[in-house]
Design a protein around this motif. Structure first.
Motif, PDB file in Angstrom:
ATOM      1  N   ILE A  97       1.523   5.946  12.834  1.00 25.67           N
ATOM      2  CA  ILE A  97       0.468   5.137  12.243  1.00 25.67           C
ATOM      3  C   ILE A  97       0.660   5.066  10.727  1.00 25.67           C
ATOM      4  N   THR A  98      -0.053   4.156  10.105  1.00 23.91           N
ATOM      5  CA  THR A  98       0.022   3.983   8.656  1.00 23.91           C
ATOM      6  C   THR A  98      -1.364   4.147   8.040  1.00 23.91           C
ATOM      7  N   MET A  99      -1.428   4.065   6.693  1.00 25.09           N
ATOM      8  CA  MET A  99      -2.671   4.403   5.996  1.00 25.09           C
ATOM      9  C   MET A  99      -3.603   3.225   5.751  1.00 25.09           C
ATOM     10  N   ASP A 100      -3.180   2.002   5.985  1.00 21.83           N
ATOM     11  CA  ASP A 100      -3.995   0.830   5.687  1.00 21.83           C
ATOM     12  C   ASP A 100      -5.060   0.609   6.752  1.00 21.83           C
ATOM     13  N   ALA A 126      -5.091  -1.607   0.673  1.00 18.60           N
ATOM     14  CA  ALA A 126      -3.858  -1.760   1.453  1.00 18.60           C
ATOM     15  C   ALA A 126      -4.109  -2.588   2.704  1.00 18.60           C
ATOM     16  N   GLY A 127      -5.299  -2.423   3.305  1.00 14.55           N
ATOM     17  CA  GLY A 127      -5.622  -3.157   4.518  1.00 14.55           C
ATOM     18  C   GLY A 127      -6.338  -4.467   4.271  1.00 14.55           C
ATOM     19  N   GLY A 128      -6.734  -4.716   3.025  1.00  9.89           N
ATOM     20  CA  GLY A 128      -7.452  -5.952   2.723  1.00  9.89           C
ATOM     21  C   GLY A 128      -8.854  -5.975   3.294  1.00  9.89           C
ATOM     22  N   GLY A 143       0.825  -1.203   0.000  1.00  8.14           N
ATOM     23  CA  GLY A 143       0.000   0.000   0.000  1.00  8.14           C
ATOM     24  C   GLY A 143       0.860   1.254   0.000  1.00  8.14           C
ATOM     25  N   PRO A 144       0.356   2.374  -0.536  1.00  9.70           N
ATOM     26  CA  PRO A 144       1.160   3.597  -0.683  1.00  9.70           C
ATOM     27  C   PRO A 144       1.249   4.407   0.610  1.00  9.70           C
ATOM     28  N   SER A 145       2.385   4.350   1.265  1.00  2.00           N
ATOM     29  CA  SER A 145       2.565   5.098   2.508  1.00  2.00           C
ATOM     30  C   SER A 145       2.568   6.597   2.228  1.00  2.00           C
ATOM     31  N   ARG A 171      -6.658   4.871  14.263  1.00  7.62           N
ATOM     32  CA  ARG A 171      -6.061   3.588  13.863  1.00  7.62           C
ATOM     33  C   ARG A 171      -5.272   3.716  12.566  1.00  7.62           C
ATOM     34  N   SER A 172      -5.847   4.424  11.611  1.00 10.34           N
ATOM     35  CA  SER A 172      -5.142   4.661  10.344  1.00 10.34           C
ATOM     36  C   SER A 172      -5.523   6.031   9.821  1.00 10.34           C
TER      37      SER A 172
END
Length: 968
Positions: free
Chosen positions: A793-796, A875-877, A655-657, A855-856
């Motif tokens: 934190i991340t984007m997924d 990205a997170g499915g 996934g695109p950070s 969370r994201s």
């Protein structure tokens, strides 16, 4: 004696190089070329016999997968043997051959009496291929004429020698008697690229001195006064006129970008966290009680247009040397890069003469940056790739480096009497006129005229230089250091000795080969060289330290107290110039600038026939939005073990950070955040809001992963067309005004920057002069900080059942959007920035991140909310169920508007109240409820009337997003 060791794949092995060359032929419709087989070879010169040649073959070949053939040269073999034609590709004489140099060292260690080694690539093609197609194959597929030569048939070489005896001859340029036409002819043909006003100033100075300049004096002035080195346009006097009237600048950069930083630092007072800005090779800001952090981003556009691999390779190598030459030397911890290319599917028959195909440029640029960073052991953690037809003649290659410097090491001082010392690579003819060439417009003749301006890098040498330099710094063995980049020794010594003076002994410079003139030694931009000011009493210790690490160190002269630059060759004075002429003698650039904003048109979708799901898929599959994973995977972003948030994130790490997070000191939890912002499309609408949006995007990306918005430094990199045109310069001034306003509003100091002008390509087409000018391209790089990397934190998306909230206000701002690009829509208002509200939004998001309530988080940028939600989902499915509070055209705007200062955040249901409170405490509207995270594996969007606008499987969306560059 010259020997060739030729390696071909064993019969059971696939000829990968031959297959690749054949594919390139097919892409170019060279259909008569049906068969290609290849070999690689080493040409070895020295006192070898059959036994030692066999030793060399054993060392240089891999017996598991290839077979070696040993032969003496010249080779009498019939070129048509077997019905094939043979072509040999070698570097041109004098071009650095790193593999050959490494092989030579290895052979010497083995005891083989080799004196020189060159590499060669060999290609056999079917003999009945069309002659015209063969010509195109050899010049456009096999080789790059800037650095390579193609020899048809068996090798007839009997020597690798590239040097020769140099007979000293002091040359003068009779400038005093030249009229204006002759001055400009000298400027053009001598590749000085100075204006008439500047040439007239030089003429007047030497008329005053009652003598003509030597060639080295004229070259020194040209290098120092070049756009690349002096930024004379942006720092010039400009009369700017726009819809608000006329504004006059005495120094445009100082009154915009620099002034913003001065205002911010004054406002911060005792809390000022800038350490050193706009005074050294890189900007430095506070990090912690032990270290500061410095950052620099450079461009290497023109060289990369001619020779993509070497240009990009040395672009990264050069920017790594900037922090190494900042203060007393900084330790590199990570790299960043941004590229701008023409679309890879550009038809070959659309290429102007002298232009490489975008695919060729892409492959070379990515490989050049990849190899340099990976081989130096510096992770590349952040970047972007942009595509536009107008980058066809001028690709843009931005390279950046972030480095750590100990407290108290940010200042340096040249002391008269110190030795001028060079360390690192040897000097050759590579890079001659690099600084002046980079300041000029490219034409279809540039490859022939300026091929020497292309350099070839050696990252292993630079890694050795880095290690020995930092060791010498810690031992206190030198007083000052700078990198040897544009202009070579002329710029490095000239800048270091500006306040003191210098005497240089040019014959002392170690050379790659003999035959260089004193002027070539002085202005060569051969890579991996640093210049230091070393006290005489420290010389032996410094020399011995360098020798212990295999780094060559040489005394080139002394710094003096005369404030003159004296150049000598074997005790003969070949140049004598006052430092004041070099650094203060250039006449100021006086330019007119105009800007008339285009009339804004309201959004009108009348006549457009589209489905929202189809638009989303088209945007995801477009060149500018699609996944860049195939490029990212080529970089090592784990080396040094400090990477926290990677360039790719999510359940499948693809996934695109939004930004990278790096821990530069593994003993603490404090981290650095690196991001960028850029949108050339908006420059066509209004450069002011393009610049504002670029800063806002860089900020959003930083804040999205957890950076403190009160501690974000930014850098500007302006890449523009020909600023001698008032309209072009006017667009640049307008962008600079936005940089000033937005930086102050965000309290984000500019700490460094760089400009690259004249990014245009001119050529003749059927008797007509045509020019391709790049779009106005401003890259903003942001350097943020986090107190505790564990809070990042991340984007997924993380869990089904969580709530999706939209932070920030969505406006009717479709102008310059990717919706317009894929639908052909021509109207709409350009995205703007609310300078009063934006800082409050960033503060609220940061508060919620550090409180653990989010969370994201993903910024909303290209493609709007629709693209952001889709990227978070695949990205997170996980799936999403979005319900808009609008319908009709308003729903389309809600999905695809690219309004600034917005985020999509994922929040557990129990934390929504905390989020709302954080925003109301700052006088902001509470975030908009978008929908929920689901386990449906689909992106579903409905409007306020319950109509389904988008219903797409995340696997399909992801496949569309990944497909365009998957084969890169």
């Amino acid at each position: 004696m010259l020997w060739e060791i030729e390696m071909t794949p064993l019969g059971s092995e696939v000829d990968r190089e031959g297959q690749l060359a054949l594919v390139e032929c097919q892409l170019r419709n060279l259909n008569s070329i049906r068969q290609i087989r290849t070999a690689r070879s080493y040409l070895i010169e020295g006192k070898l016999d059959e036994t030692s040649a066999a030793q060399a073959a054993s060392l240089l070949s891999d017996a598991v997968v290839e077979q070696a053939v040993i032969r003496k040269l010249p080779d009498p073999t019939d070129p048509k043997q077997g019905g094939e034609r043979l072509f040999n590709v070698l570097f041109k004489p004098g071009v650095t051959d790193n593999v050959g140099r490494t092989a030579l060292d290895a052979l010497k260690n083995l005891g083989v009496q080799a004196e020189g080694v060159a590499t060669c690539r060999k290609y056999w093609i079917n003999g009945d291929s069309d002659a015209a197609e063969v010509e195109r194959f050899t010049t456009r597929v096999l080789s790059n004429d800037s650095i390579e030569r193609v020899l048809d048939g068996p090798l007839q070489l009997d020597s690798l020698s590239v040097g020769g005896d140099y007979q000293f001859e002091l040359k003068h340029v009779a400038i005093r008697e030249m009229d204006d036409d002759a001055l400009m002819r000298q400027s053009r043909e001598g590749q000085l690229y100075l204006s008439l006003d500047e040439m007239q100033t030089i003429r007047a100075k030497f008329q005053e001195l009652d003598r003509d300049p030597t060639d080295i004096e004229l070259e020194t002035i040209a290098q120092t006064w070049s756009e690349h080195c002096s930024h004379k346009t942006l720092a010039g006097r400009i009369a700017y006129v726009d819809e608000n009237g006329e504004k006059r600048f005495e120094n445009m950069l100082k009154e915009t970008v620099f002034a913003a930083t001065q205002t911010i630092r004054k406002n911060l007072g005792a809390d000022d966290w800038c350490v050193s800005v706009f005074k050294d090779n890189a900007g430095i800001v506070f990090f912690d009680d032990k270290q500061d952090v410095c950052i620099k981003v450079e461009t290497h556009n023109h060289p990369s247009a001619l020779e993509p691999y070497g240009g990009a390779n040395t672009g990264l190598g050069g920017v790594i040397r900037d922090p190494l030459g900042t203060g007393m030397g900084a330790r590199p911890v990570c790299n960043t890069d941004v590229f701008c290319f023409a679309p890879p599917d550009t038809p070959f028959d659309h290429l102007p003469p002298g232009v490489l195909h975008p695919r060729t440029v892409m492959h070379g640029v990515v490989a050049g940056v990849r190899d340099y960073g990976n081989r130096m052991g510096i992770p590349t953690v952040n970047g972007a790739v942009y595509f536009d037809e107008r980058y066809l003649g001028n690709p843009l290659v931005y390279c950046g480096n972030i480095a750590m410097i100990p407290k108290g090491m940010s200042e340096k001082e040249v002391i008269p009497g110190d030795y001028i010392v060079s360390i690192g690579g040897r000097t050759g003819r590579d890079g001659i006129h690099g600084a002046t060439f980079s300041s000029a417009e490219l034409t279809h003749e540039s490859e022939d005229l300026s091929g020497g301006a292309v350099q070839i890098g050696n990252p292993i040498t630079e890694k050795m230089v880095q290690d020995v330099l930092l060791d010498a710094r810690d031992q206190g063995l030198f007083n000052a250091v700078t990198d040897c980049g544009a202009g070579g020794f002329s710029s490095a010594v000239g800048e270091m000795g500006e306040e003191t003076g210098a005497e240089v002994w040019l014959e002392k410079a170690p050379l790659k080969y003999s035959g260089l003139s004193y002027t070539e030694i002085w202005i060569s931009e051969a890579q991996e060289r640093m210049v230091l000011s070393v006290p005489e009493h420290n010389w032996q210790a410094f020399h011995d330290l360098c020798a212990s690490e295999g780094v060559e160190a040489s005394i080139l002269g002394r710094f003096t107290d005369t404030k003159d630059l004296v150049l000598k060759y074997e005790d003969k004075v070949v140049g004598h110039l006052p430092m004041s002429l070099l650094h203060d003698g250039r006449p100021p650039v006086v330019r007119e600038a105009r800007y008339q904003p285009p009339e804004e048109t309201q959004t009108d979708f009348t006549g457009l026939d589209f489905q929202h799901g189809d638009v989303l898929k088209k945007i995801l599959g477009s060149w500018n939005i699609c996944s860049k994973e195939s490029i990212i995977r080529q970089y090592d972003h784990e080396v040094q073990a400090g990477s926290v948030v990677k360039p790719l994130v999510g359940v499948a790490n693809d996934g695109p950070s939004d930004a990278a997070v790096v821990r530069p000191d593994l003993t603490t939890q404090r981290g650095l955040v690196i991001s960028c912002g850029m949108n050339p499309f908006l420059g066509d609408c209004d450069p002011y809001w393009m610049a504002a949006s670029a800063i806002d995007e860089a900020f959003r990306n930083c804040v999205a992963v957890g950076a403190d918005p009160n501690r974000i430094a930014i850098l500007d990199n302006f890449c523009w067309g020909n600023t001698e045109r008032p309209e072009t310069l006017g667009s640049l001034v307008r962008a600079a005004l936005a940089c000033h306003d937005v930086a102050i509003a965000y309290s984000a100091p500019f700490v460094s920057g760089k400009d690259s002008l004249n990014n245009e390509f001119s050529y003749e087409d059927e008797g007509n002069q045509k020019t391709i000018s790049i779009p106005s391209s401003l890259l903003i790089t942001a350097l943020g900080q986090v107190e505790n990397i564990e809070q990042c934190i991340t984007m997924d998306l993380k869990a089904s059942g969580n709530v999706l909230l939209l932070v920030g206000e969505t406006q009717d701002e479709i102008g310059g959007s990717h919706f317009n690009v894929v639908t052909g829509n021509q109207n709409g208002i350009v995205p703007k920035v609310d300078l009063e509200t934006a800082p409050k939004v960033f503060a609220a998001v940061h508060h919620c991140v550090t409180a653990g309530a989010i969370r994201s988080c993903h910024d909303v940028s290209e493609g709007g909310v629709a693209v952001s939600v889709a990227e978070m989902a695949f990205a997170g499915g996980l799936g999403v169920d979005v319900k808009l509070d609008s319908s009709g055209d308003e729903a389309t705007i809600a999905l695809f508007s690219e309004s600034n200062t917005r985020f999509v955040i994922e929040v557990a249901e129990e934390n929504v109240a905390k989020i709302n409170q954080a925003f109301t405490d700052r006088g902001l509207p509470t975030p908009t409820h978008l929908g929920t995270v689901t386990d449906s594996s689909a992106v579903i969007v409905k409007d306020s009337a319950g109509n389904t606008l988008i219903d797409e499987k995340i696997d399909e969306l992801k496949a569309i997003w990944q497909r365009p560059l998957a084969e890169f």
